[in-house]
Design an enzyme around this catalytic site. Sequence first.
Site, PDB file in Angstrom:
ATOM      1  N   LYS A  35       0.845  -1.200   0.000  1.00 43.46           N
ATOM      2  CA  LYS A  35       0.000   0.000   0.000  1.00 43.46           C
ATOM      3  C   LYS A  35       0.884   1.256   0.000  1.00 43.46           C
ATOM      4  O   LYS A  35       2.109   1.165   0.090  1.00 43.46           O
ATOM      5  CB  LYS A  35      -0.900  -0.008   1.243  1.00 43.46           C
ATOM      6  CG  LYS A  35      -0.132  -0.024   2.557  1.00 43.46           C
ATOM      7  CD  LYS A  35      -1.057  -0.090   3.742  1.00 43.46           C
ATOM      8  CE  LYS A  35      -0.250  -0.125   5.050  1.00 43.46           C
ATOM      9  NZ  LYS A  35      -1.114  -0.100   6.242  1.00 43.46           N
ATOM     10  N   ARG A 130      -8.925   0.328  16.432  1.00 41.74           N
ATOM     11  CA  ARG A 130      -8.861   1.127  15.211  1.00 41.74           C
ATOM     12  C   ARG A 130      -9.941   0.584  14.285  1.00 41.74           C
ATOM     13  O   ARG A 130     -11.059   1.079  14.279  1.00 41.74           O
ATOM     14  CB  ARG A 130      -7.455   1.058  14.604  1.00 41.74           C
ATOM     15  CG  ARG A 130      -7.176   2.094  13.542  1.00 41.74           C
ATOM     16  CD  ARG A 130      -5.726   2.059  13.077  1.00 41.74           C
ATOM     17  NE  ARG A 130      -5.340   0.780  12.484  1.00 41.74           N
ATOM     18  CZ  ARG A 130      -4.151   0.551  11.934  1.00 41.74           C
ATOM     19  NH1 ARG A 130      -3.225   1.505  11.927  1.00 41.74           N
ATOM     20  NH2 ARG A 130      -3.867  -0.624  11.403  1.00 41.74           N
ATOM     21  N   TYR A 250      18.777  29.126   9.007  1.00 44.96           N
ATOM     22  CA  TYR A 250      17.667  29.905   9.536  1.00 44.96           C
ATOM     23  C   TYR A 250      17.631  29.860  11.060  1.00 44.96           C
ATOM     24  O   TYR A 250      17.845  28.803  11.669  1.00 44.96           O
ATOM     25  CB  TYR A 250      16.340  29.362   9.001  1.00 44.96           C
ATOM     26  CG  TYR A 250      16.091  29.643   7.540  1.00 44.96           C
ATOM     27  CD1 TYR A 250      16.005  30.939   7.067  1.00 44.96           C
ATOM     28  CD2 TYR A 250      15.934  28.593   6.634  1.00 44.96           C
ATOM     29  CE1 TYR A 250      15.781  31.204   5.725  1.00 44.96           C
ATOM     30  CE2 TYR A 250      15.700  28.841   5.288  1.00 44.96           C
ATOM     31  CZ  TYR A 250      15.623  30.147   4.843  1.00 44.96           C
ATOM     32  OH  TYR A 250      15.398  30.402   3.506  1.00 44.96           O
ATOM     33  N   MET A 298      14.292  24.060   2.610  1.00 40.48           N
ATOM     34  CA  MET A 298      13.470  23.388   1.607  1.00 40.48           C
ATOM     35  C   MET A 298      14.305  22.583   0.626  1.00 40.48           C
ATOM     36  O   MET A 298      13.942  21.455   0.251  1.00 40.48           O
ATOM     37  CB  MET A 298      12.622  24.404   0.838  1.00 40.48           C
ATOM     38  CG  MET A 298      11.731  23.763  -0.226  1.00 40.48           C
ATOM     39  SD  MET A 298      10.761  24.961  -1.167  1.00 40.48           S
ATOM     40  CE  MET A 298       9.568  25.469   0.083  1.00 40.48           C
TER      41      MET A 298
END
Length: 362
Positions: A35, A130, A250, A298
């Site tokens: 999957k 679940r 950053y 990024m």
Amino acid sequence: MSRPICAQINLAALRHNLTQVRQLAPHSKIWAVIKANGYGHGIVRVAQQCSSADGFAVASLDEALILRQQGFLHRILLLEGIFQPEEMPLVEQHRLDLVLHSPHQVEWLLAYQPKFALKVWLKLDTGMHRLGFDPVSFAQSMLKIRNSLPQLRLNLMSHFASVTEDTVFTRQQQVCFEQQAKDYQCPMSLANSAALQRLPQTHLDWVRPGIMLYGAGIMPEFRSLFQPVLTFQTQIISLKWIAQGEAVGYGQTWVAQKPSLIGVAAAGYGDGYPRHAPSGTPVLVNNQRVPIAGRVSMDMLTLDLTAIAGAVNIGDPVVLWGEGLPVDEIAEKAGTIGYELLCGITQRVPIKEIEREPDHVR
């Protein structure tokens, strides 16, 4: 020219890992769980390499139809069943194994009245809470199906919640399943990747290896047997020395404690590298471990290369995870799991297929 980043898929490792699963569970059939686009490896690619599995397990009808359209005639298990009653004709047409986990799905099945002997898997909730029937509704649903559709081939399954974390609860789940299943003579499936490794008594008729097929989620005692399939790699694209006290990236979260060689690798969260990986998370540069320095951007990672300053150049290879650096280790550093990292590599990352047998079987 494209960026140097790529996801390298070792096809031989996929086949090798499936062989190892077969050796761990020699008396069980295998659902190869493919999957989520084969856990990010490509659903068709994985199916081709795992064609010796007894069947494929997918999350939904659309994934099953991809396999049928590609010519795979294997049994295909719909792990979440159907999401609306209109899907039943396609389930029957393509002879899919259907999981039923809720009363409404049973009603959809009974209303449809399939003509052929579909294979249906009733899922018992043994404590994960679940998907799955509680023991009372499990017995009721089984009786309904047997009385209304005696031609169907019934099977039983459940799913473990915490094999590696809570052995007491895992045993409770196992006992619950055994108590509910004892009155039925039909194929059963209980073992996922973790249980396949740790609990041979739960192998039963079918095992469901997922993450272990891809060489991740491997217990320490079995790590020598399995190979990472996907190696996420890139190159060094910049080198510069900075002075003691200078910051990188950053937010200026990493500050050089001494004169430091900073390298930039062409990879970032836009490629699927986890943004929350902290400074100190390792990568391999020329097969040497070096740490990330500063926040993930990024498109770029900044690395502290001071320790290997005399042995690194522009264009040198960088392994983000894979061969020599388990994805589970990077996931732990980033506060997640290897599943998420493998599934999260983005579409802009090109795939490169290779054939490289593990060292010990060459």
